[in-house]
Design a protein around this motif. Structure first.
Motif, PDB file in Angstrom:
ATOM      1  N   VAL A 125       9.634  -4.958   3.543  1.00  0.00           N
ATOM      2  CA  VAL A 125       9.158  -5.285   4.891  1.00  0.00           C
ATOM      3  C   VAL A 125       8.410  -4.099   5.505  1.00  0.00           C
ATOM      4  CG1 VAL A 125       9.877  -5.833   7.244  1.00  0.00           C
ATOM      5  CG2 VAL A 125      10.951  -7.011   5.308  1.00  0.00           C
ATOM      6  N   LEU A 126       8.956  -2.894   5.333  1.00  0.00           N
ATOM      7  CA  LEU A 126       8.320  -1.698   5.873  1.00  0.00           C
ATOM      8  C   LEU A 126       6.938  -1.491   5.246  1.00  0.00           C
ATOM      9  CD1 LEU A 126       8.486   0.829   7.641  1.00  0.00           C
ATOM     10  CD2 LEU A 126       9.591   2.008   5.725  1.00  0.00           C
ATOM     11  N   MET A 127       6.844  -1.667   3.929  1.00  0.00           N
ATOM     12  CA  MET A 127       5.566  -1.521   3.239  1.00  0.00           C
ATOM     13  C   MET A 127       4.564  -2.561   3.728  1.00  0.00           C
ATOM     14  SD  MET A 127       4.803  -1.541  -0.875  1.00  0.00           S
ATOM     15  CE  MET A 127       6.047  -0.276  -1.092  1.00  0.00           C
ATOM     16  N   TYR A 128       5.034  -3.783   3.909  1.00  0.00           N
ATOM     17  CA  TYR A 128       4.152  -4.861   4.383  1.00  0.00           C
ATOM     18  C   TYR A 128       3.612  -4.542   5.771  1.00  0.00           C
ATOM     19  CZ  TYR A 128       2.639  -9.543   5.764  1.00  0.00           C
ATOM     20  OH  TYR A 128       1.900 -10.608   6.212  1.00  0.00           O
ATOM     21  N   VAL A 129       4.474  -4.098   6.667  1.00  0.00           N
ATOM     22  CA  VAL A 129       4.064  -3.797   8.040  1.00  0.00           C
ATOM     23  C   VAL A 129       3.073  -2.631   8.078  1.00  0.00           C
ATOM     24  CG1 VAL A 129       4.871  -2.960  10.285  1.00  0.00           C
ATOM     25  CG2 VAL A 129       6.179  -4.708   9.052  1.00  0.00           C
ATOM     26  N   VAL A 130       3.377  -1.569   7.328  1.00  0.00           N
ATOM     27  CA  VAL A 130       2.508  -0.385   7.327  1.00  0.00           C
ATOM     28  C   VAL A 130       1.137  -0.720   6.754  1.00  0.00           C
ATOM     29  CG1 VAL A 130       2.174   1.917   6.345  1.00  0.00           C
ATOM     30  CG2 VAL A 130       4.415   1.259   7.249  1.00  0.00           C
ATOM     31  N   LEU A 131       1.122  -1.420   5.620  1.00  0.00           N
ATOM     32  CA  LEU A 131      -0.148  -1.780   4.992  1.00  0.00           C
ATOM     33  C   LEU A 131      -0.972  -2.700   5.889  1.00  0.00           C
ATOM     34  CD1 LEU A 131       0.825  -2.375   1.247  1.00  0.00           C
ATOM     35  CD2 LEU A 131      -0.358  -0.432   2.239  1.00  0.00           C
ATOM     36  N   SER A 132      -0.309  -3.653   6.518  1.00  0.00           N
ATOM     37  CA  SER A 132      -1.011  -4.574   7.401  1.00  0.00           C
ATOM     38  C   SER A 132      -1.624  -3.840   8.583  1.00  0.00           C
ATOM     39  CB  SER A 132      -0.045  -5.663   7.905  1.00  0.00           C
ATOM     40  OG  SER A 132       0.476  -6.420   6.850  1.00  0.00           O
TER      41      SER A 132
END
Length: 329
Positions: A30-37
Motif C-alpha cells: 500500500v505504501l509503495m502504491y501511494v508513493v508511486l501514484s
C-alpha cells in the motif's frame, strides 16, 4: 519439497513456469502504491504546466524556454511511464511481452532525449554567456525547434536499433512468466554508454566550466564598472545579469540531472550483457525517475514567470481572449 500457494505465484495456473512474487507485507504494498501514484501524478502535472506555459504565452517563446519545454516533454512522459510501476506493486508484469519491450524501449528513448536536451541547454548557455553579441543570430527559435526535433528523432531511431533484437522477439530473454526483462549485448551496451552518457556528460561539464569562468569574469567587470558606467547599467549590464542568472538556474538543473543520472548509467552494465528488468527496479532507477519531478520544482523557485503562469492556468484565465499576450515576465 515446498508447495507454493497461489498467492506466491504471478500466474497460479502456470505452476512450473510462473515467477514468484516478492515477499512483502500488505502495508509495504500500500505504501509503495501511494508513493508511486503521488510521484507519478506530481511529475506529470508539473511538467504539463511547464509545457502549457511555454506553449501558450508568447512572452515565453524564447530559445531557452523552448529547450525547457522539450525537457518537460521527456519528464512528462517519465511521469506517465511511472504509472506502469504502479501495476508492479505485487512484483509481477501482467501486460504481456510486447508491452514489456515497448515500455523498455520508450524508457530508453526518453532517457536519450533528456540527455540530448541537457546538451542543447548547455550549448545555449555557453553561447549566451561566452558569445553574447552573436547569441540572437546563432540561437533562434527556428533553430532550437529544429534541434529539439532532431534530438527526439535521433533518440527514437538510435534506441530502436539498440533494441531491435528485443523488438523482433519480445520476451525472448525472460526466465519465467510474469517477468519483464530486455537484454542489450555487451558491445551495444558499451557504445550506448559512451553515446548517451560519457560523451554528453563530458560536453556538458566542459561547457559549463567555461560558462562558470566567463560568468565570474563578467560579474567582476560589472562590479568594477557599476559606479563609473551608471548609464549602461540599465542596458548592457542588466542583460548580462539576466543571462548569468539563467545560466545559474539551468546549471542547477544540469547538476541535479547528472546527480540522478550517474548512478543509473554506472549500474547499467552487468556482466557480459546489460540486463534491464523492471519487475525489481533498483534505487538508481527510482532516483532517475524522481529527477523528472525535481526540474519543475526548481523552476518554481527560480523563475517567477512559472508561478504567474500556474496561477493563470489554475484560474482558467488562459481561456480568455488574448490571454497568450499576458505580461508574466
Amino acid at each position: 519439497m515446498e508447495t507454493l500457494t497461489e498467492t506466491e505465484l504471478c500466474y497460479p495456473q502456470l505452476v512450473n513456469m510462473s515467477c514468484r512474487k516478492p515477499k512483502r507485507s500488505n502495508t509495504e504494498d500500500v505504501l509503495m502504491y501511494v508513493v508511486l501514484s503521488f510521484i507519478s501524478l506530481l511529475t506529470a502535472t508539473l511538467n504539463l504546466l511547464v509545457i502549457i506555459s511555454v506553449s501558450h504565452f508568447k512572452q515565453l517563446h524564447t530559445p531557452t524556454n523552448l529547450l525547457l519545454r522539450s525537457l518537460a516533454f521527456s519528464d512528462f512522459f517519465v511521469g506517465l511511464l511511472m504509472s506502469f510501476q504502479i501495476l508492479l506493486t505485487n512484483g509481477c508484469w501482467l501486460l504481456g511481452d510486447f508491452m514489456c519491450t515497448l515500455y523498455c524501449t520508450l524508457e530508453f528513448v526518453i532517457t536519450s532525449a533528456s540527455v540530448g536536451n541537457m546538451v542543447l541547454i548547455s550549448v545555449d548557455r555557453y553561447i549566451a554567456i561566452c558569445d553574447p553579441l552573436h547569441y540572437h543570430t546563432k540561437v533562434t527559435v527556428r533553430a532550437v525547434i529544429h534541434c529539439t526535433c532532431l534530438c527526439w528523432a535521433c533518440s527514437v531511431v538510435y534506441n530502436s536499433l539498440i533494441m531491435k533484437d528485443n523488438l523482433k522477439q519480445p520476451g525472448r530473454y525472460k526466465s519465467c512468466s510474469g517477468q519483464c526483462v530486455t537484454v542489450i549485448n555487451y558491445v551495444a551496451g558499451i557504445i550506448d554508454l559512451f553515446l548517451t552518457f560519457v560523451g554528453p556528460v563530458t560536453v556538458i561539464i566542459v561547457l559549463y566550466l567555461r560558462v562558470f569562468v566567463v560568468a565570474v569574469s563578467h560579474a567582476r567587470v560589472m562590479k568594477a564598472r557599476i559606479t563609473a558606467v551608471r548609464l549602461q547599467r540599465s542596458s548592457n549590464v542588466q542583460v548580462k545579469k539576466s543571462e548569468i542568472k539563467a545560466a545559474r538556474t539551468l546549471g542547477v538543473v544540469v547538476v541535479v540531472f547528472l546527480t540522478c543520472l550517474c548512478p543509473y548509467y554506472c549500474s547499467s552494465l552487468v556482466g557480459k550483457n546489460a540486463v534491464f528488468g523492471i519487475t525489481s527496479l533498483p534505487l538508481e532507477t527510482w532516483l532517475f525517475y524522481f529527477n523528472s519531478c525535481l526540474n519543475p520544482v526548481i523552476y518554481v523557485f527560480c523563475y517567477p514567470w512559472f508561478l504567474k503562469s500556474i496561477k493563470l492556468i489554475a484560474t482558467f484565465k488562459i481561456l480568455q481572449h488574448d490571454s497568450s499576450k499576458a505580461n508574466i515576465l
